[in-house]
Design an enzyme around this catalytic site. Structure first.
Site, mmCIF file in Angstrom:
data_model
loop_
_atom_site.group_PDB
_atom_site.id
_atom_site.type_symbol
_atom_site.label_atom_id
_atom_site.label_comp_id
_atom_site.label_asym_id
_atom_site.label_seq_id
_atom_site.Cartn_x
_atom_site.Cartn_y
_atom_site.Cartn_z
ATOM 1 N N LYS A 109 0.854 -1.462 -0.071
ATOM 2 C CA LYS A 109 0.122 -0.380 0.342
ATOM 3 C C LYS A 109 0.450 1.523 0.448
ATOM 4 O O LYS A 109 2.140 1.011 0.725
ATOM 5 C CB LYS A 109 -0.612 -0.023 1.319
ATOM 6 C CG LYS A 109 -2.278 1.436 0.920
ATOM 7 C CD LYS A 109 -2.945 0.290 0.529
ATOM 8 C CE LYS A 109 -4.464 0.666 0.375
ATOM 9 N NZ LYS A 109 -5.682 -0.246 0.050
ATOM 10 N N ASP A 149 -7.016 3.863 -4.434
ATOM 11 C CA ASP A 149 -7.621 4.269 -3.381
ATOM 12 C C ASP A 149 -8.224 5.584 -2.933
ATOM 13 O O ASP A 149 -8.645 6.297 -3.814
ATOM 14 C CB ASP A 149 -6.388 3.576 -2.190
ATOM 15 C CG ASP A 149 -6.408 3.086 -0.462
ATOM 16 O OD1 ASP A 149 -7.111 1.599 -0.697
ATOM 17 O OD2 ASP A 149 -7.086 3.772 -0.047
HETATM 18 N N1 GLU Z 1 -6.540 -0.545 -3.266
HETATM 19 C C1 GLU Z 1 -7.991 -1.041 -3.316
HETATM 20 C C2 GLU Z 1 -7.860 -2.188 -2.628
HETATM 21 O O1 GLU Z 1 -7.459 -1.903 -1.093
HETATM 22 C C3 GLU Z 1 -7.414 -2.004 -4.692
HETATM 23 C C4 GLU Z 1 -6.751 -2.146 -4.044
HETATM 24 C C5 GLU Z 1 -5.601 -2.912 -5.754
HETATM 25 O O2 GLU Z 1 -6.622 -2.474 -7.351
HETATM 26 O O3 GLU Z 1 -4.396 -3.388 -6.070
HETATM 27 O O4 GLU Z 1 -8.173 -3.514 -2.516
#
Ligand code: GLU
Length: 419
Positions: A109, A149
């Site tokens: 993240k 996100d």
């Molecule tokens: N931010 C999204 C999550 O928390 C998607 C992450 C992604 O698609 O890599 O799952």
């Protein structure tokens, strides 16, 4: 996480969840010790030229929790509360989420502490490009693939893709997912997280013998996840009686006019000034009497302070980490059926995976194919979690974590320790 560097309420919660699941799984102590903390955590300064010519230095983060199953994968968040601890927790949850739904991807993240609503388009672009440049050597299509996100969107992904591609001297669409379709994005990605939440709600309702056409729902957060959940719930005949965002909430026991709300927010981007329903506070929304509650905003919204007052039958976690451990215990006693975050909101990363695969193959799918494959994966995962929860007599959160963590741990044991 035990060391002070990434200590925060969210990371402590993520580690406690992990410890409970690890104990139940009888996890190898050496593996558990490695999984309690990220493989790599980066803090970068992001100097950005503001419109008034001043240079403002933002702080950016990328935490790579575990890549035993495949390249790191996870979103980039732009929010004032972003810090190393929060990003570390979110990275850990990505590892379990990808593993739970069977993707050959690890967990990461990133984020920048900023308020994107306060930045001009030009400032947002400059900050995004410089942040990308700062983490450039640590990401890559087969290393770490970012995505949207909270506070980021397809435009931000397009700037990341362009910055990375400029450095490589060729177009590299597979460096990010959640891109516009025009530059290698996939059909159905924008709606995927919200759609996935609703697919899991449908399975939960079948299991509980609930007729969704007679159900009411309340949704906290009206961003990319909350707005799509609201729309998809309305499409299957659920009456949406409450919605909220950071500006407050709106409530109508007879049902809100979902189409009109969506149209309004597509222009204003916030619910403020909404002419429909009665105005309520964000906290009140969580306590509305409804069948389905979907927190789709920040983490740690349902706590020991308010859990007792929740009145829903199904809690579907569109957000990451919206419920604390204390609240979990209270909700379990109250008999609320939980669809945990790493299952409920996994649709986003599942379709991100589809996007990455399509980019790598230069071969694109129809939206029907995307949605069908998404649904198959989530329905299978839902029933695996339900089965585990029934067999082991544990709640749905613990069951989901046990499946996700077990797959990662097995892979680590096969691969061994490089030293
Ligand atoms: N931010 C999204 C999550 O928390 C998607 C992450 C992604 O698609 O890599 O799952």
């Amino acid at each position: 996480m035990p060391t002070v560097e990434w200590r925060s309420p969210a990371s402590e919660m993520a580690v406690q969840q992990f410890d409970i699941a690890a104990a139940k799984l009888n996890l190898d102590a050496n593996v558990a010790g490695r999984l309690r903390r990220p493989e790599r955590a980066m803090i970068v300064s992001v100097p950005t030229r503001m419109d008034d010519t001043r240079v403002h230095v933002f702080t950016g983060y990328r935490v790579q929790h575990n890549d035993v199953l495949g390249p790191f994968k996870g979103g980039i968040r732009y929010h004032p509360a972003v810090n190393l601890g929060e990003v570390s927790a979110l990275a850990m949850w990505m590892t379990w989420k990808c593993s739970l739904v069977g993707l050959p991807l690890g967990g990461a993240k990133g984020g920048v502490a900023c308020d994107p609503a306060e930045l001009s388009r030009h400032e947002l672009q400059s900050m995004t490009r410089r942040f990308t440049a700062e983490i450039l050597n640590f990401i890559g299509p087969d290393v770490d693939v970012p995505a949207p996100d909270m506070g980021t969107n397809e435009q931000v992904m397009a700037w990341i893709m362009d910055t990375y591609s400029q450095h490589k001297g060729r177009a590299v669409p597979e460096i990010v997912t959640g891109k516009p379709v025009a530059i290698g994005g996939t059909l159905g990605r924008k709606e995927a997280t919200g759609r996935g939440v609703v697919y899991t709600i449908i399975e939960a309702a079948k299991h509980l013998g609930i007729d969704l056409s007679k159900c009411t729902a309340a949704v906290q957060g009206f961003g990319n996840v909350g707005a799509v959940v609201t729309k998809e719930l309305a499409n299957i005949g659920v009456k949406v009686i409450g919605v909220s965002d950071r500006t407050g909430g709106f409530y109508d026991p007879k049902g809100l006019p979902v189409e009109k709300l969506l149209e309004m927010v597509s222009k204003s981007h916030i619910l403020e000034g909404c002419p429909y329903g009665e105005k309520i506070r964000n906290e009140e929304l969580l306590e509305l009497k409804c069948d389905i509650l979907v927190p789709a905003a920040l983490e740690m919204q349902i706590t020991k302070e308010n859990a007792e007052r929740l009145q829903c039958r199904i809690l579907a976690e569109g957000a990451n980490g919206p419920t604390t451990l204390d609240a979990d215990r209270i909700l379990k006693e109250k008999g609320v059926f939980l669809i945990p975050d790493i299952l409920a909101n996994a649709g986003g990363v599942v379709v991100s995976y589809f996007e990455w695969v399509q980019d790598l193959q230069n071969f694109f799918w129809t939206e029907e194919e995307v949605n069908k494959k998404l649904r198959d994966i989530l329905v299978k995962a839902f029933h695996e979690v339900l089965g585990m929860s029934q067999r082991e007599k544990v709640d749905m959160r613990l069951a989901a974590l046990m499946i996700g963590i077990d797959r990662v741990a097995r892979a680590m044991l096969w691969r061994g320790l490089y030293a």
